[in-house]
Design an enzyme around this catalytic site. Structure first.
Site, PDB file in Angstrom:
ATOM      1  NE  ARG A  17      -1.531  11.469  -3.258  1.00  0.00           N
ATOM      2  CZ  ARG A  17      -2.561  12.108  -2.595  1.00  0.00           C
ATOM      3  NH1 ARG A  17      -3.455  12.753  -3.041  1.00  0.00           N
ATOM      4  NH2 ARG A  17      -2.501  12.038  -1.219  1.00  0.00           N
ATOM      5  N   GLY A  18      -3.688   8.319  -2.771  1.00  0.00           N
ATOM      6  CA  GLY A  18      -4.675   8.491  -1.745  1.00  0.00           C
ATOM      7  C   GLY A  18      -5.573   7.179  -1.817  1.00  0.00           C
ATOM      8  CB  ALA A  19      -6.339   4.941   0.811  1.00  0.00           C
ATOM      9  CD  GLN A  43       2.784  12.948  -1.271  1.00  0.00           C
ATOM     10  OE1 GLN A  43       3.656  13.196  -0.569  1.00  0.00           O
ATOM     11  NE2 GLN A  43       2.878  11.481  -1.710  1.00  0.00           N
ATOM     12  NE  ARG A  76       1.421   3.705  -4.346  1.00  0.00           N
ATOM     13  CZ  ARG A  76       1.310   4.640  -3.512  1.00  0.00           C
ATOM     14  NH1 ARG A  76       0.448   5.528  -3.752  1.00  0.00           N
ATOM     15  NH2 ARG A  76       2.231   5.127  -2.473  1.00  0.00           N
ATOM     16  CG  ASN A  91      -1.830   8.786   6.566  1.00  0.00           C
ATOM     17  OD1 ASN A  91      -2.262   8.633   5.363  1.00  0.00           O
ATOM     18  ND2 ASN A  91      -1.531  10.174   7.168  1.00  0.00           N
ATOM     19  CE  LYS A  92       2.668   9.271   1.282  1.00  0.00           C
ATOM     20  NZ  LYS A  92       3.349   8.110   0.565  1.00  0.00           N
ATOM     21  CG  ASP A 118      -2.548   5.233   2.891  1.00  0.00           C
ATOM     22  OD1 ASP A 118      -1.815   6.324   3.552  1.00  0.00           O
ATOM     23  OD2 ASP A 118      -2.556   5.381   1.292  1.00  0.00           O
TER      24      ASP A 118
END
Lengths: 340, 340
Positions: free
Chosen positions: B45-47, B195, B88, B246-247, B236
């Site tokens: 995960r993570g852009a 995370q 996603r 973002n998250k 993201d």
């Protein structure tokens, strides 16, 4: 229906909130040590419920102190008062209830000890009943502030489980729901102990009041989307300038509410007001064990050796609070001293 | 040291981030379905890391498509592109990497298919190497914004685990730490997937950079106490007006930072900027499974039947962002289009 705290067969019976919602079980505290342990380990939590529990704890102590004259009886009772007072520092209702029981005892010093013991137990029951009744009044006052169709956010649990019954913030939500039947209630899960996810969601679900559970970091998102029209929380201690200590995260919700022009209400009985304290800066903030953050559901979530901070409360300044809802009516935070 | 994503013996090897920090293990994805599953289930995960993984996924696909002429080969490759693109919706780097691999393939249409296959694998490795190198540049630019002795808050994980290596927000923190050695780093745990607790705390701990883990609802408390002088997060997707997705929870941190006059920085490579998107309002927000909130560490924390919301991202408007730190330098959010 459940009882959060009750006197049962010579013991203080608590619903064990550390086990909820997966298990509904009770613990019977048969001495003051067990009562103190119940408060410390969060089997019972919530400022009003802690106060009620301490009152029952002292009623229990009075029955177990075997002295036959007032002086040693009272001296031993004070030892038990100190034991209970040392459990948790932030909620003022604990000290308020202990003080009330102490003053009552002193006022009875010429009575027979068995009469004192009976009166102390009756007083603990009175504190419990008063609390429930105050919560219904808080609910009735507060319901007027919640518009039909509103989205309402609450943080932590200021419900029946945090009080004698009915709840403060959840009392407002229960009364507003009874009136409108069309609110959208949001509950923050409230890490680390998850009082929102485990207790508020459970209570409202038991009452068939629909609730949407969100993580603590989602409240800003739903405010921005226009889904929240009011925030209602409880309090653990309100200073005489209207600053209010409540579960960690409350301050952040208040800042977010302000940024979105959403009213932010604190609902609490006047026993939560510390009239002798000038400002919220003086409220002691309990730092709890890092394991509450480190471990969730028994599973380690953080690498060993990582430092963890775990302040259990924060203070919301009066200027971020729209109104304080008490059993005596609705107050501007800056004028809460007039509720004395 | 670990590799977040790598090509290993004809497969795409991912460190399994769902198992961290208690278990450091790797999964070898031997077909595109496994790569897509790895992205969907957050093994990676993570852009930026998602983009790199998709590029390797297409390099893998190219080797497994057995056609012997370009037309059917490319048609089959597009099917695999669609499969990866459907994993996603929010991180734009996924679509950016897929597009880059597609355009490269088209530009090679007169080459022998085996040469195309080799070039696509080389390109995926280039994307990985470029990403690491960009993160070091982001770190160097960003470090200038962090004063000696500062408390620095980050949310979620924008570290080596979210990228090819070194990290974006954590790249800034790593570079600033190397320079000052006296920062106090705070990591939000970042519910629901944790995370921050599981990945950021682990990464920094591995690098011997001291970190204090807090729950998401504590950040306002530490800001008010004066312990935080800067916030740095990843992104993201950044729209061309400077709004940044973002998250979930990032928006709340930005509001809190603003209320406390604390600078709020977004660190991301320009591959995270969606130059064709006018505003953050258009960024699709992924809604993930309620079980992520409902269950923690395999244990149910919420009563069955309670409704749960689980938006995985939020959008922070440009006016709440102090600067955007990219590999091309530091930008005013409103001027991020000039980074094209």
């Amino acid at each position: 229906m459940f009882n959060t705290v009750a006197w049962k067969d010579g013991a203080v019976r608590l619903i064990d909130q550390t086990k909820l919602p997966t298990e509904v079980s009770y613990v019977d505290c048969k001495d003051v040590e067990a009562v103190a342990e119940g408060i410390k380990s969060l089997r019972v939590r919530g400022a009003p419920a802690i106060g009620i529990t301490a009152a029952f704890g002292l009623a229990l102590a009075a029955r177990q102190i075997t002295d036959s004259s007032f002086e040693p009886f009272y001296k031993n009772l004070l030892v038990q008062c100190d034991l209970l007072a040392a459990t948790r520092p932030t909620a003022v209702n604990l000290f308020w209830a202990i003080e009330r029981m102490k003053q009552l005892t002193l006022s009875l010093k010429d009575q027979a000890l068995d009469r004192i013991r009976d009166i102390l137990l009756a007083e603990a029951n009175t504190i419990l009943e008063e609390d429930i009744s105050m919560n219904h009044r808080i609910g009735a006052f507060g319901a007027d502030l919640i518009p039909s169709g509103a989205g309402v956010l609450t943080h932590c649990n200021a419900g029946a489980l945090a009080t004698g019954g009915y709840g403060t913030a959840l009392g407002v939500i229960r009364s507003a729901w009874a009136k409108h039947q069309n609110l959208k209630i949001f509950a923050d899960e409230t890490r680390p102990v998850l009082q929102g996810a485990r207790l508020t969601a459970w209570e409202l679900h038991q009452d068939d009041i629909p609730v949407t559970l969100i993580t603590d970091n989602m409240s800003g998102y739903f405010m921005k989307k226009g889904e929240i029209q009011a925030c209602v929380v409880g309090a653990d201690r309100i200073a005489s300038n209207g600053d209010a200590a409540n579960k960690i995260g409350t301050y952040s919700v208040a800042i977010l509410a302000k940024a979105h022009d959403i009213p932010f209400y604190v609902a609490a009985p006047t026993s939560t007001v510390d009239f002798d304290m000038a400002s919220g800066d003086e409220i002691p903030i309990e730092e709890r064990d890092p394991s509450e953050v480190h471990t969730i559901g028994g599973k380690e979530m953080t690498p060993k050796g990582v430092k963890i901070a775990n302040p259990a409360f924060d203070v919301t300044p009066a200027e971020l609070i729209t109104k304080i809802i008490t059993e005596k009516g609705i107050f501007e935070p800056k004028e809460i001293r007039s509720a004395r």
